[in-house]
Design a protein around this motif. Structure first.
Motif, PDB file in Angstrom:
ATOM      1  N   UNK A 119       0.832  -1.197   0.000  1.00 57.65           N
ATOM      2  CA  UNK A 119       0.000   0.000   0.000  1.00 57.65           C
ATOM      3  C   UNK A 119       0.871   1.253   0.000  1.00 57.65           C
ATOM      4  N   UNK A 120       0.501   2.191  -0.820  1.00 58.79           N
ATOM      5  CA  UNK A 120       1.039   3.544  -0.768  1.00 58.79           C
ATOM      6  C   UNK A 120       0.139   4.326   0.200  1.00 58.79           C
ATOM      7  N   UNK A 121       0.727   5.103   1.081  1.00 55.93           N
ATOM      8  CA  UNK A 121      -0.091   5.784   2.077  1.00 55.93           C
ATOM      9  C   UNK A 121       0.574   7.061   2.554  1.00 55.93           C
ATOM     10  N   UNK A 122      -0.247   7.879   3.157  1.00 56.66           N
ATOM     11  CA  UNK A 122       0.208   9.092   3.813  1.00 56.66           C
ATOM     12  C   UNK A 122      -0.279   8.963   5.258  1.00 56.66           C
ATOM     13  N   UNK A 123       0.421   8.144   6.032  1.00 55.90           N
ATOM     14  CA  UNK A 123      -0.102   7.683   7.316  1.00 55.90           C
ATOM     15  C   UNK A 123      -0.374   8.834   8.269  1.00 55.90           C
ATOM     16  N   UNK A 124       0.565   9.750   8.418  1.00 56.82           N
ATOM     17  CA  UNK A 124       0.464  10.770   9.474  1.00 56.82           C
ATOM     18  C   UNK A 124       0.070  12.143   8.961  1.00 56.82           C
ATOM     19  N   UNK A 125      -0.159  12.294   7.689  1.00 57.32           N
ATOM     20  CA  UNK A 125      -0.533  13.592   7.146  1.00 57.32           C
ATOM     21  C   UNK A 125      -2.023  13.640   6.886  1.00 57.32           C
ATOM     22  N   UNK A 126      -2.360  13.576   5.612  1.00 56.79           N
ATOM     23  CA  UNK A 126      -3.766  13.604   5.232  1.00 56.79           C
ATOM     24  C   UNK A 126      -4.464  12.279   5.505  1.00 56.79           C
ATOM     25  N   UNK A 127      -3.699  11.207   5.710  1.00 56.28           N
ATOM     26  CA  UNK A 127      -4.297   9.920   6.062  1.00 56.28           C
ATOM     27  C   UNK A 127      -4.853   9.136   4.895  1.00 56.28           C
ATOM     28  N   UNK A 128      -4.359   9.363   3.695  1.00 51.64           N
ATOM     29  CA  UNK A 128      -4.875   8.643   2.528  1.00 51.64           C
ATOM     30  C   UNK A 128      -4.123   7.330   2.317  1.00 51.64           C
ATOM     31  N   UNK A 129      -4.845   6.321   1.867  1.00 55.52           N
ATOM     32  CA  UNK A 129      -4.289   5.020   1.543  1.00 55.52           C
ATOM     33  C   UNK A 129      -4.760   4.613   0.153  1.00 55.52           C
ATOM     34  N   UNK A 130      -3.880   3.938  -0.569  1.00 56.84           N
ATOM     35  CA  UNK A 130      -4.283   3.374  -1.857  1.00 56.84           C
ATOM     36  C   UNK A 130      -4.987   2.043  -1.663  1.00 56.84           C
ATOM     37  N   UNK A 131      -5.393   1.452  -2.777  1.00 57.75           N
ATOM     38  CA  UNK A 131      -6.068   0.160  -2.746  1.00 57.75           C
ATOM     39  C   UNK A 131      -5.086  -0.998  -2.637  1.00 57.75           C
ATOM     40  N   UNK A 132      -3.820  -0.740  -2.926  1.00 60.83           N
ATOM     41  CA  UNK A 132      -2.805  -1.772  -2.803  1.00 60.83           C
ATOM     42  C   UNK A 132      -2.528  -2.499  -4.110  1.00 60.83           C
ATOM     43  N   UNK A 133      -1.313  -3.044  -4.196  1.00 58.00           N
ATOM     44  CA  UNK A 133      -0.931  -3.862  -5.341  1.00 58.00           C
ATOM     45  C   UNK A 133      -0.238  -5.122  -4.821  1.00 58.00           C
ATOM     46  N   UNK A 134      -0.594  -6.266  -5.374  1.00 59.16           N
ATOM     47  CA  UNK A 134      -0.098  -7.542  -4.858  1.00 59.16           C
ATOM     48  C   UNK A 134       1.245  -7.893  -5.478  1.00 59.16           C
ATOM     49  N   UNK A 135       2.194  -8.208  -4.623  1.00 59.80           N
ATOM     50  CA  UNK A 135       3.505  -8.698  -5.051  1.00 59.80           C
ATOM     51  C   UNK A 135       3.649 -10.134  -4.577  1.00 59.80           C
ATOM     52  N   UNK A 136       3.910 -11.030  -5.507  1.00 61.74           N
ATOM     53  CA  UNK A 136       4.093 -12.438  -5.174  1.00 61.74           C
ATOM     54  C   UNK A 136       5.488 -12.857  -5.612  1.00 61.74           C
ATOM     55  N   UNK A 137       6.279 -13.319  -4.653  1.00 62.54           N
ATOM     56  CA  UNK A 137       7.636 -13.778  -4.949  1.00 62.54           C
ATOM     57  C   UNK A 137       7.656 -15.295  -4.821  1.00 62.54           C
ATOM     58  N   UNK A 138       7.778 -15.942  -5.968  1.00 68.47           N
ATOM     59  CA  UNK A 138       7.711 -17.403  -5.976  1.00 68.47           C
ATOM     60  C   UNK A 138       8.342 -17.947  -7.244  1.00 68.47           C
ATOM     61  N   UNK A 139       8.897 -19.125  -7.141  1.00 74.46           N
ATOM     62  CA  UNK A 139       9.479 -19.782  -8.310  1.00 74.46           C
ATOM     63  C   UNK A 139       8.456 -20.725  -8.949  1.00 74.46           C
TER      64      UNK A 139
END
Lengths: 115, 110
Positions: A95-115
């Motif tokens: 998630x991309x976020x602005x935790x302590x400022x305006x408080x906005x969060x994105x919806x997120x993007x999934x990262x999968x690390x696998x062989x």
């Protein structure tokens, strides 16, 4: 409408690289510190990295130091996370976020690390 | 990196009041306060309260944050079915120079 939109996630092999991007609309990133936070499947929130408003200072959780790099382009109203030497334990929604400022969060993007 | 301490789960009946706690130290919660987040299954977190215990626009008055020393609290009054979610606290740690999260409290509405 304020939006943070992440992109760049996907499936990658261990040792590989990915670059995540976060584009803001409806508000200006430049006054704010910006953060990346991740959440492994079924787990809690884990802070990954933070960048100051002008990019002059960057902070990382110990487990990603030397592997991940946070950056920003205030002219493009965006933040990025370059992830190298990826490991299975990096698998998570990021998630991309602005935790302590305006408080906005994105919806997120999934990262999968696998062989 | 050490995190903040939250009880793993709380159960409450409809219309009751729940108080969730988040314990840190003088370098984080006691330094600049804590943010409270609500997360429903499959959704991103949503801010319920900023570090000054202020609610963002659109957040119900049923959610009230406070702090005493290094412990932050979130009181949810008149609990509703839609309040069933995970609740996280977060603070900046001035010594670790990073963000710390609590492990989250799962609120079950009976």
């Amino acid at each position: 409408e304020v939006q943070l939109v992440e992109s760049g996630g996907g499936l990658v092999q261990p040792g590989g690289s990915l670059r995540l991007s976060c584009a803001a609309s409806g508000f200006t990133l430049s006054p704010y510190w910006m953060d990346w936070v991740r959440q492994a499947p079924g787990k809690g929130l884990e802070w990954v990295a933070t960048i100051k408003e002008d990019g002059s200072d960057k902070f990382y959780v110990d487990s990603v130091k030397g592997r991940f790099t946070i950056s920003r382009d205030n002219a493009k109203n965006s933040v990025s996370l370059q992830m190298n030497s990826l490991r299975a334990e990096d698998t998570a929604i990021y998630y991309c976020a602005n935790i302590f400022g305006a408080g906005y969060w994105g919806q997120g993007t999934l990262v999968t690390v696998s062989s | 990196q050490a995190g903040l301490t939250q009880p793993p789960s709380v159960s409450k009946d409809l219309r009751q009041t729940a108080t969730l706690t988040c314990t840190g130290n003088s370098n984080n919660v006691g330094y600049q306060g804590a943010v409270w987040l609500q997360q429903h299954q499959g959704h991103p977190p949503k801010v319920l309260s900023d570090r000054n215990n202020n609610r963002p626009a659109g957040i119900s008055e049923r959610f009230a944050a406070s702090r005493s020393g290094s412990t932050a609290s979130l009181t949810i009054s008149g609990i509703q079915p839609e309040d069933e979610a995970d609740y996280y606290c977060s603070a900046w740690d001035s010594i670790l120079r990073g963000v710390v999260f609590g492990g989250g409290t799962k609120l079950a509405v009976l």
